[in-house]
Design a protein around this motif. Sequence first.
Motif, PDB file in Angstrom:
ATOM      1  N   GLY A 115       0.807  -1.210   0.000  1.00  0.00           N
ATOM      2  CA  GLY A 115       0.000   0.000   0.000  1.00  0.00           C
ATOM      3  C   GLY A 115       0.842   1.262   0.000  1.00  0.00           C
ATOM      4  O   GLY A 115       0.414   2.319   0.477  1.00  0.00           O
ATOM      5  N   LEU A 116       2.087   1.151  -0.553  1.00  0.00           N
ATOM      6  CA  LEU A 116       3.018   2.275  -0.594  1.00  0.00           C
ATOM      7  C   LEU A 116       3.454   2.521  -2.035  1.00  0.00           C
ATOM      8  O   LEU A 116       3.448   1.609  -2.864  1.00  0.00           O
ATOM      9  N   SER A 117       3.840   3.765  -2.327  1.00  0.00           N
ATOM     10  CA  SER A 117       4.377   4.080  -3.650  1.00  0.00           C
ATOM     11  C   SER A 117       5.738   3.415  -3.824  1.00  0.00           C
ATOM     12  O   SER A 117       6.527   3.344  -2.878  1.00  0.00           O
ATOM     13  N   SER A 118       6.018   2.947  -5.029  1.00  0.00           N
ATOM     14  CA  SER A 118       7.328   2.356  -5.318  1.00  0.00           C
ATOM     15  C   SER A 118       7.942   3.068  -6.516  1.00  0.00           C
ATOM     16  O   SER A 118       7.243   3.623  -7.371  1.00  0.00           O
ATOM     17  N   HIS A 119       9.291   3.059  -6.551  1.00  0.00           N
ATOM     18  CA  HIS A 119      10.015   3.767  -7.598  1.00  0.00           C
ATOM     19  C   HIS A 119      11.213   2.952  -8.055  1.00  0.00           C
ATOM     20  O   HIS A 119      11.800   2.212  -7.259  1.00  0.00           O
ATOM     21  N   GLU A 134       5.091   3.444  -9.355  1.00  0.00           N
ATOM     22  CA  GLU A 134       3.808   2.767  -9.153  1.00  0.00           C
ATOM     23  C   GLU A 134       3.185   3.334  -7.886  1.00  0.00           C
ATOM     24  O   GLU A 134       3.881   3.505  -6.879  1.00  0.00           O
ATOM     25  N   THR A 135       1.902   3.639  -7.932  1.00  0.00           N
ATOM     26  CA  THR A 135       1.248   4.256  -6.772  1.00  0.00           C
ATOM     27  C   THR A 135       0.044   3.432  -6.339  1.00  0.00           C
ATOM     28  O   THR A 135      -0.629   2.807  -7.159  1.00  0.00           O
ATOM     29  N   PRO A 136      -0.240   3.423  -5.038  1.00  0.00           N
ATOM     30  CA  PRO A 136      -1.405   2.680  -4.536  1.00  0.00           C
ATOM     31  C   PRO A 136      -2.689   3.448  -4.798  1.00  0.00           C
ATOM     32  O   PRO A 136      -2.668   4.628  -5.167  1.00  0.00           O
ATOM     33  N   ASN A 137      -3.776   2.776  -4.607  1.00  0.00           N
ATOM     34  CA  ASN A 137      -5.086   3.402  -4.760  1.00  0.00           C
ATOM     35  C   ASN A 137      -5.408   4.163  -3.480  1.00  0.00           C
ATOM     36  O   ASN A 137      -6.204   3.742  -2.653  1.00  0.00           O
ATOM     37  N   SER A 138      -4.736   5.287  -3.327  1.00  0.00           N
ATOM     38  CA  SER A 138      -4.844   6.066  -2.095  1.00  0.00           C
ATOM     39  C   SER A 138      -4.530   7.512  -2.408  1.00  0.00           C
ATOM     40  O   SER A 138      -3.841   7.829  -3.387  1.00  0.00           O
ATOM     41  N   ALA A 232      20.546  -0.238 -10.916  1.00  0.00           N
ATOM     42  CA  ALA A 232      19.369   0.521 -10.513  1.00  0.00           C
ATOM     43  C   ALA A 232      19.030   0.153  -9.067  1.00  0.00           C
ATOM     44  O   ALA A 232      19.696  -0.687  -8.457  1.00  0.00           O
ATOM     45  N   ALA A 233      18.018   0.784  -8.541  1.00  0.00           N
ATOM     46  CA  ALA A 233      17.511   0.435  -7.212  1.00  0.00           C
ATOM     47  C   ALA A 233      16.003   0.641  -7.204  1.00  0.00           C
ATOM     48  O   ALA A 233      15.462   1.472  -7.938  1.00  0.00           O
ATOM     49  N   VAL A 234      15.343  -0.138  -6.375  1.00  0.00           N
ATOM     50  CA  VAL A 234      13.901  -0.004  -6.215  1.00  0.00           C
ATOM     51  C   VAL A 234      13.619   0.405  -4.771  1.00  0.00           C
ATOM     52  O   VAL A 234      14.320  -0.046  -3.849  1.00  0.00           O
ATOM     53  N   ASN A 235      12.636   1.275  -4.580  1.00  0.00           N
ATOM     54  CA  ASN A 235      12.279   1.658  -3.215  1.00  0.00           C
ATOM     55  C   ASN A 235      10.777   1.756  -3.052  1.00  0.00           C
ATOM     56  O   ASN A 235      10.013   1.692  -4.033  1.00  0.00           O
ATOM     57  N   VAL A 236      10.359   1.887  -1.805  1.00  0.00           N
ATOM     58  CA  VAL A 236       8.981   2.261  -1.484  1.00  0.00           C
ATOM     59  C   VAL A 236       9.039   3.468  -0.568  1.00  0.00           C
ATOM     60  O   VAL A 236       9.994   3.653   0.194  1.00  0.00           O
ATOM     61  N   THR A 237       8.028   4.316  -0.659  1.00  0.00           N
ATOM     62  CA  THR A 237       7.935   5.483   0.207  1.00  0.00           C
ATOM     63  C   THR A 237       6.514   5.607   0.738  1.00  0.00           C
ATOM     64  O   THR A 237       5.558   5.146   0.102  1.00  0.00           O
TER      65      THR A 237
END
Length: 273
Positions: A115-119, A134-138, A232-237
């Motif tokens: 349920g968090l944005s990822s990049h 990618e963004t959650p439905n929020s 590269a790297a992937v994260n969530v915020t």
Amino acid sequence: MKDSAVPATDTPDSEGGNTYSVPPVHRAFTLLRHIASGGRCRNASATARDLSINRTTLIRLLHTLEAERMIESDDDGLSWQLGPGMIVLAADALKSRDVVRVARPVMARLTHELGLSSHLGVLDGREIIYLLRETPNSHLVSNVREGSRLPAHATTVGRVLLGYQLPDALERLYADVPLAKATEKTSTTLDTLRAQIATDRAQGFAWSAGNFERGIGSCAAPIFDHQGRTIAAVNVTGPEANFTLDTPQAARIEIAVKAAAAEISAALGYSGA
């Protein structure tokens, strides 16, 4: 001869159809496409006429592109072909496109799970560039967009990628360069940054609870290609409250982000060695 001698075809409207376009750039790409299609430019006057480029401008472009390794000559400038710089540039572009394609479905699942944005981000000097979001439905979603640039030293994606730079490369990047303070938690000296990214690399992820933006937390993990290079790297915020250390939610975030990075890496051919 000055560029004022360039024929009327060398105008923004005729070359790009856009008054904000830059005619010399259009000429350079016209020339590159000509060489890529097999044109060797053996006769400068004929090539200039065929491409509607002033002959002097054509010669300057050839030598500029050679200096940038976009083209090369094996007969002292009598003819030209695409050079190693162009080949590397194309390979890097394909690589970036490949990691985006592979990462997109993985990140969609990651965002849905947490349920968090990822990049997805890559390193460009002292900055990171975000290639995918990618963004959650929020209503609580990241305001970082594809193409956004942020300082590497202050972000989890940047810290992860800096952690795999050679020590002398890190020194060159930040020699005599002030590290901007985003919040009171941001590393603002090379020594503190070096210690922070060493910790990040040892644990396999970078963690932030307000390091770049107050009230926002983040977790990032590295992505490796088939040669074991960090590309590269992937994260969530999300809200900083979700990133309180030593909590079940924080553990869940760490596990999910590392698993997503490992899945993308495996899809790119990384063996884990």
